[in-house]
Design a protein around this motif. Structure first.
Motif, mmCIF file in Angstrom:
data_model
loop_
_atom_site.group_PDB
_atom_site.id
_atom_site.type_symbol
_atom_site.label_atom_id
_atom_site.label_comp_id
_atom_site.label_asym_id
_atom_site.label_seq_id
_atom_site.Cartn_x
_atom_site.Cartn_y
_atom_site.Cartn_z
ATOM 1 N N LYS A 1 0.859 -1.195 0.000
ATOM 2 C CA LYS A 1 0.000 0.000 0.000
ATOM 3 C C LYS A 1 0.893 1.242 0.000
ATOM 4 O O LYS A 1 2.128 1.126 0.162
ATOM 5 C CB LYS A 1 -0.895 -0.004 1.231
ATOM 6 N N THR A 2 0.279 2.388 -0.151
ATOM 7 C CA THR A 2 1.041 3.628 -0.176
ATOM 8 C C THR A 2 1.793 3.781 1.146
ATOM 9 O O THR A 2 1.183 3.666 2.216
ATOM 10 C CB THR A 2 0.099 4.832 -0.390
ATOM 11 N N GLY A 3 3.088 3.963 1.029
ATOM 12 C CA GLY A 3 3.916 4.065 2.234
ATOM 13 C C GLY A 3 4.348 2.714 2.766
ATOM 14 O O GLY A 3 5.072 2.621 3.742
ATOM 15 N N GLY A 4 3.871 1.627 2.109
ATOM 16 C CA GLY A 4 4.228 0.284 2.570
ATOM 17 C C GLY A 4 5.288 -0.335 1.674
ATOM 18 O O GLY A 4 6.123 0.358 1.100
ATOM 19 N N THR A 5 5.214 -1.657 1.543
ATOM 20 C CA THR A 5 6.199 -2.383 0.733
ATOM 21 C C THR A 5 5.964 -2.122 -0.760
ATOM 22 O O THR A 5 4.823 -2.155 -1.209
ATOM 23 C CB THR A 5 6.061 -3.896 1.019
ATOM 24 N N SER A 6 7.022 -1.904 -1.501
ATOM 25 C CA SER A 6 6.930 -1.714 -2.950
ATOM 26 C C SER A 6 6.630 -3.070 -3.594
ATOM 27 O O SER A 6 7.122 -4.085 -3.117
ATOM 28 C CB SER A 6 8.264 -1.162 -3.438
ATOM 29 N N PRO A 7 5.820 -3.141 -4.683
ATOM 30 C CA PRO A 7 5.124 -2.076 -5.379
ATOM 31 C C PRO A 7 3.807 -1.697 -4.696
ATOM 32 O O PRO A 7 3.191 -2.533 -4.028
ATOM 33 C CB PRO A 7 4.844 -2.716 -6.730
ATOM 34 N N ASP A 8 3.410 -0.444 -4.907
ATOM 35 C CA ASP A 8 2.148 0.053 -4.362
ATOM 36 C C ASP A 8 1.004 -0.464 -5.247
ATOM 37 O O ASP A 8 0.904 -0.090 -6.410
ATOM 38 C CB ASP A 8 2.203 1.590 -4.373
ATOM 39 N N LEU A 9 0.183 -1.350 -4.727
ATOM 40 C CA LEU A 9 -0.863 -1.977 -5.531
ATOM 41 C C LEU A 9 -2.260 -1.415 -5.240
ATOM 42 O O LEU A 9 -3.266 -2.033 -5.587
ATOM 43 C CB LEU A 9 -0.858 -3.501 -5.323
ATOM 44 N N THR A 10 -2.315 -0.251 -4.601
ATOM 45 C CA THR A 10 -3.626 0.375 -4.378
ATOM 46 C C THR A 10 -4.167 0.867 -5.717
ATOM 47 O O THR A 10 -3.402 1.162 -6.645
ATOM 48 C CB THR A 10 -3.531 1.553 -3.394
ATOM 49 N N ALA A 11 -5.489 0.955 -5.793
ATOM 50 C CA ALA A 11 -6.181 1.141 -7.074
ATOM 51 C C ALA A 11 -5.600 2.241 -7.962
ATOM 52 O O ALA A 11 -5.371 2.026 -9.148
ATOM 53 C CB ALA A 11 -7.659 1.400 -6.800
ATOM 54 N N ASP A 12 -5.329 3.419 -7.404
ATOM 55 C CA ASP A 12 -4.897 4.527 -8.262
ATOM 56 C C ASP A 12 -3.406 4.479 -8.609
ATOM 57 O O ASP A 12 -2.959 5.145 -9.534
ATOM 58 C CB ASP A 12 -5.270 5.870 -7.611
ATOM 59 N N LYS A 13 -2.614 3.682 -7.888
ATOM 60 C CA LYS A 13 -1.166 3.672 -8.140
ATOM 61 C C LYS A 13 -0.692 2.371 -8.810
ATOM 62 O O LYS A 13 0.426 2.296 -9.293
ATOM 63 C CB LYS A 13 -0.418 3.822 -6.808
ATOM 64 N N ALA A 14 -1.533 1.331 -8.790
ATOM 65 C CA ALA A 14 -1.076 -0.007 -9.189
ATOM 66 C C ALA A 14 -0.496 -0.059 -10.600
ATOM 67 O O ALA A 14 0.585 -0.622 -10.796
ATOM 68 C CB ALA A 14 -2.215 -0.997 -9.037
ATOM 69 N N TYR A 15 -1.204 0.536 -11.582
ATOM 70 C CA TYR A 15 -0.745 0.369 -12.968
ATOM 71 C C TYR A 15 0.666 0.916 -13.158
ATOM 72 O O TYR A 15 1.525 0.245 -13.731
ATOM 73 C CB TYR A 15 -1.707 1.018 -13.963
ATOM 74 N N ASN A 16 0.898 2.112 -12.642
ATOM 75 C CA ASN A 16 2.221 2.720 -12.813
ATOM 76 C C ASN A 16 3.305 1.941 -12.065
ATOM 77 O O ASN A 16 4.467 1.946 -12.467
ATOM 78 C CB ASN A 16 2.209 4.178 -12.341
#
Lengths: 116, 292
Positions: free
Chosen positions: A51-66
């Protein structure tokens, strides 16, 4: 008495041996990132850590694709894409795809890993 | 006449006494089993030939953290998300027979096990080694989706059976070797259903309560039982070393090991951690024992 019990247990264990493989039908419809791939990350609980601020990659809805494209995708050899390999059903990752989900992710990469 | 009778009776008494002595010498002394070849029934991931006394109940908590690959960023695996936990109950209904049930976090395996020590090593080497058999049956508790199409309950089953031969070489050193057979009813297409593995484990006792433990398990690559032409997905070897503290009612093991599973068939089939690449993790086992 003891031996016969043990032999019975072994016999029961052996006679129930089966030799099957996990198989899933290939997805027939074209894959959509928003409708098919993104829900996997929330359903499986990937976003608990990723999640944002968590372990990479950020897989939350708005950041996942990038976060996934292009870094974790290999369009030349889709089977080697990190986003497909790392949480594979037989991997030792904390959370894994089900065989059907793995098949969907692979199909999506083969279709060009589009943000559709 | 009186004198003759006296001599005769003396001879009788002496000869009886001699007979009695001969009988005593002829009766073999009982050769008892050696005391505690291992301190507990578990040696990191492996079973030992040791089984607690009859009517002992044991509760185990086994915990493995994540691998140390990420260094300080997840405190050498201690704060990694992939930790595995197993809780188990073992009971010894009669001498040298143990039955158990455990449940693990990885794949939600529920395992039922039985261990029987056929021979115990004896102090005078009448029996020079201890021999035990261990078998378990695990049920994969994940949702049906994990088994693909055509799901059946039997897809969840996996089996493990092991022959263990051990010897206590001295008060400090005990070693054992094992050979095992693993079977999974349903696997991913790139895996085999059957696996034979071999292992060597031992302990060095360094004080009345403490021991150093070591284990090495090798899932073997045997072409004749493989369903594939290449061993691309063969499980890695499992190295482990640790420290055990035993008290009358507890044992505690803290260790480093490479395999992340807490049931043996999972390690024999799926261990991807290669210790030569530094894929090691911390783990511990806490056990409480009650004697009834």
């Amino acid at each position: 008495m003891l031996f016969s019990t043990l032999i019975l247990i072994f016999a029961a264990a052996l006679t129930s041996c089966e030799y099957e493989f996990v198989e899933v039908a290939e997805p027939t419809e074209p894959m959509s990132f928003a409708a098919d791939i993104l829900p996997i990350f929330s359903q499986n609980g990937c976003v608990t850590c990723h999640k944002t601020g968590g372990t990479s990659p950020d897989l939350t809805a708005d950041k996942a694709y990038n976060a996934i494209y292009p870094a974790l995708v290999n369009l030349t050899t889709p089977e080697q894409s990190i986003i497909y390999v790392k949480p594979a059903p037989s991997s030792s990752h904390a959370v894994k795809y089900t065989p059907a989900q793995a098949s969907q992710v692979l199909a999506w990469i083969k279709e060009g890993a589009l943000n559709n | 006449m009186k004198k003759n009778l006296l001599i005769l009776s003396l001879i009788c008494v002496f000869s009886l006494a001699l007979f009695a002595q001969e009988e005593q010498a002829a009766a073999p002394e009982k050769d008892r089993p050696v005391r505690a070849p291992f301190e507990s029934g578990l040696l990191i991931d492996n079973q030992t030939t040791f089984i607690s006394g009859a009517k002992t109940l044991e509760f185990d908590i086994q915990h493995k953290f994540g691998t140390m690959d990420n260094g300080f960023s997840d405190l050498f695996g201690l704060y990694a998300p992939g930790a595995n936990i197993r809780m188990a109950l073992n009971y010894v209904p009669m001498k040298n027979l143990q039955v158990g049930y455990g449940i693990s976090k990885t794949n939600m395996y529920s395992d039922l096990s039985v261990k029987y020590t056929i021979f115990e090593q004896t102090r005078k080497n009448t029996i020079p080694v201890a021999v035990a058999v261990f078998a378990n049956m695990a049920i994969d508790g994940r949702s049906e989706d994990a088994f693909g199409d055509n799901y059946q309950f039997s897809n969840r089953m996996s089996y493990f059976s092991q022959l263990i031969i051990g010897r206590k070489f001295s008060e400090a050193i005990s070693l054992q070797a094992n050979v095992s057979f693993t079977h999974y009813n349903k696997v991913q297409p790139e895996y085999d259903h059957d696996k034979i593995s071999a292992g060597l484990n031992g302990r060095v006792k360094i004080s009345p309560q403490s021991s150093i433990l070591i284990q090495y398990d090798i899932p073997m690559k045997i072409k004749s039982i493989s369903e594939h032409t290449h061993f691309d997905n063969a499980a890695e070897h499992n190295l482990g070393f640790g420290w055990e503290i035993r008290t009358r009612t507890h044992f505690f093991q803290i260790y480093m090991g490479s395999a992340d599973g807490l049931i043996p068939q999972h390690n024999a089939m799926y261990n991807t951690n290669d210790w030569t690449d530094g894929d090691l993790m911390f783990g511990f086992t806490i056990a409480r024992l009650w004697s009834f």
